[in-house]
Design an enzyme around this catalytic site. Structure first.
Site, PDB file in Angstrom:
ATOM      1  N   GLY A   1       0.962  -0.995  -0.155  1.00  0.00           N
ATOM      2  CA  GLY A   1       0.378   0.056   0.124  1.00  0.00           C
ATOM      3  C   GLY A   1       1.141   0.834   0.219  1.00  0.00           C
ATOM      4  CB  ALA A   2       4.283   1.945  -0.998  1.00  0.00           C
TER       5      ALA A   2
ATOM      6  CB  THR B   1      -2.664   6.916  -1.890  1.00  0.00           C
ATOM      7  OG1 THR B   1      -2.204   8.266  -0.562  1.00  0.00           O
ATOM      8  CG2 THR B   1      -2.672   5.548  -0.636  1.00  0.00           C
TER       9      THR B   1
ATOM     10  N   GLY C   1       1.952   4.942   3.664  1.00  0.00           N
ATOM     11  CA  GLY C   1       2.501   3.804   2.421  1.00  0.00           C
ATOM     12  C   GLY C   1       3.719   4.823   1.854  1.00  0.00           C
TER      13      GLY C   1
ATOM     14  CE1 TYR D   1      -8.767  -0.213   9.591  1.00  0.00           C
ATOM     15  CE2 TYR D   1      -8.977   1.215  11.612  1.00  0.00           C
ATOM     16  CZ  TYR D   1      -8.867   0.748  11.006  1.00  0.00           C
ATOM     17  OH  TYR D   1      -7.018   1.201  10.427  1.00  0.00           O
TER      18      TYR D   1
END
Length: 301
Positions: free
Chosen positions: A24-25, A27, A30, A177
């Protein structure tokens, strides 16, 4: 503002010759973690959206001057994609030193992954569980190595509902979550225990550490599934961390020299933080490990 910003990673450690993977890099936290670590060594951005990943990588390459910022496709909501990503990494990278399980979803309307897992559990926990399993031998071969799992303060509100893991009987997206973030803490705890070995002398220790963290309340795209939360985040952005500030504890857990032999811990603002009683329940951690293996069809002893 200084109080809201929280702790900062002061380590200047270089990662020359080392390889880092960040999920998840493209945005948020990340991307900022990748930006920092790209000043230190080789970084692989594991992203679901290749176009966004390349845009982030181009920006980071231009800013840091590091051309070893690579994008690879990874969709944590699909175990086929996770396996393809791992195969690709293992074929191309002879060593792997840091795995940062950062990607996550939050407040999703009820939905399931390609494999039929509830989305929060599937992406935030099971996806990273499988990815870590597939890459662990390469991490061991490259040791000393580190696994960093991005959890949340929200784990305090979580429970592992073994009778309804996929929320088919009752579902609340906020609680879903929280449950997945508790799973991150428990996974880290059990993984660290297994990596340390059982001998009092330390024999069997792999020199691979695993720690989890709370990044803080960060102004990011993570709340995009909730109109109310998106509005609140914008309205109160002054009281939220920027993505760069939110990335500090991830960077700290990845590079700080004083954490070389620290494992199974939970951090916030670059220091140890309080874990909920449910997050310290070893029996639940072991059961979650067993159930996760069963759901993913893997044997991880």
């Amino acid at each position: 503002r200084r109080y809201v910003a929280g702790g900062q990673c002061k380590s200047t450690a270089k990662l020359d010759g080392k390889v880092v993977i960040i999920t998840g890099a493209n945005t948020g936290i990340g991307k900022e973690t990748a930006r920092d670590l790209a000043r230190r060594g080789k970084v692989i951005l594991a992203c679901r959206d290749i176009a966004k990943g390349e845009a982030a990588a181009n920006e980071i390459r231009a800013e840091t001057g590091n051309q070893q910022v690579i994008v690879k496709k990874l969709d944590l909501a699909d175990t086929k994609s996770i396996r393809e990503f791992a195969d690709n990494v293992l074929a191309e990278e002879k060593e792997l030193h840091i795995l940062i399980n950062n990607a996550g979803v939050m407040l999703c309307p009820y939905s399931k992954t390609a494999d039929g897992f509830e989305m929060h559990l599937g992406v935030n926990h099971l996806g990273h569980f499988l990815l870590t399993f597939l890459l662990l031998e390469r991490l061991k071969q490259s040791a000393p190595a580190r696994i960093v799992n991005v959890s949340s303060l929200a784990h305090h509100g979580g429970r592992i509902r073994f009778h309804d893991l996929h929320g088919e009987k009752s579902y609340n997206r906020g609680l879903a979550y929280c449950h997945s973030k508790l799973a991150n803490v428990l996974f880290t705890r059990e993984l660290a225990r297994r990596l340390q070995g059982k001998s009092p002398s330390g024999e069997g220790c792999t020199k691979v550490t695993a720690n989890s963290l709370h990044p803080g309340s960060v102004c990011s795209e993570l709340v995009r599934h909730s109109f109310l939360m998106t509005w609140l985040w914008k309205a109160f952005s002054f009281f939220l961390k920027t993505p760069r500030e939110g990335a500090q504890t991830s960077v700290y857990c990845a590079v700080a020299e004083e954490l070389d032999s620290v494992t199974g811990q939970y951090f916030s603002d670059c220091q140890p933080a309080y874990v909920s009683p449910r997050g310290r329940d070893d029996e639940t951690a072991k059961q979650l490990w067993s159930v996760s293996c069963e759901l993913l069809g893997i044997q991880w002893d």
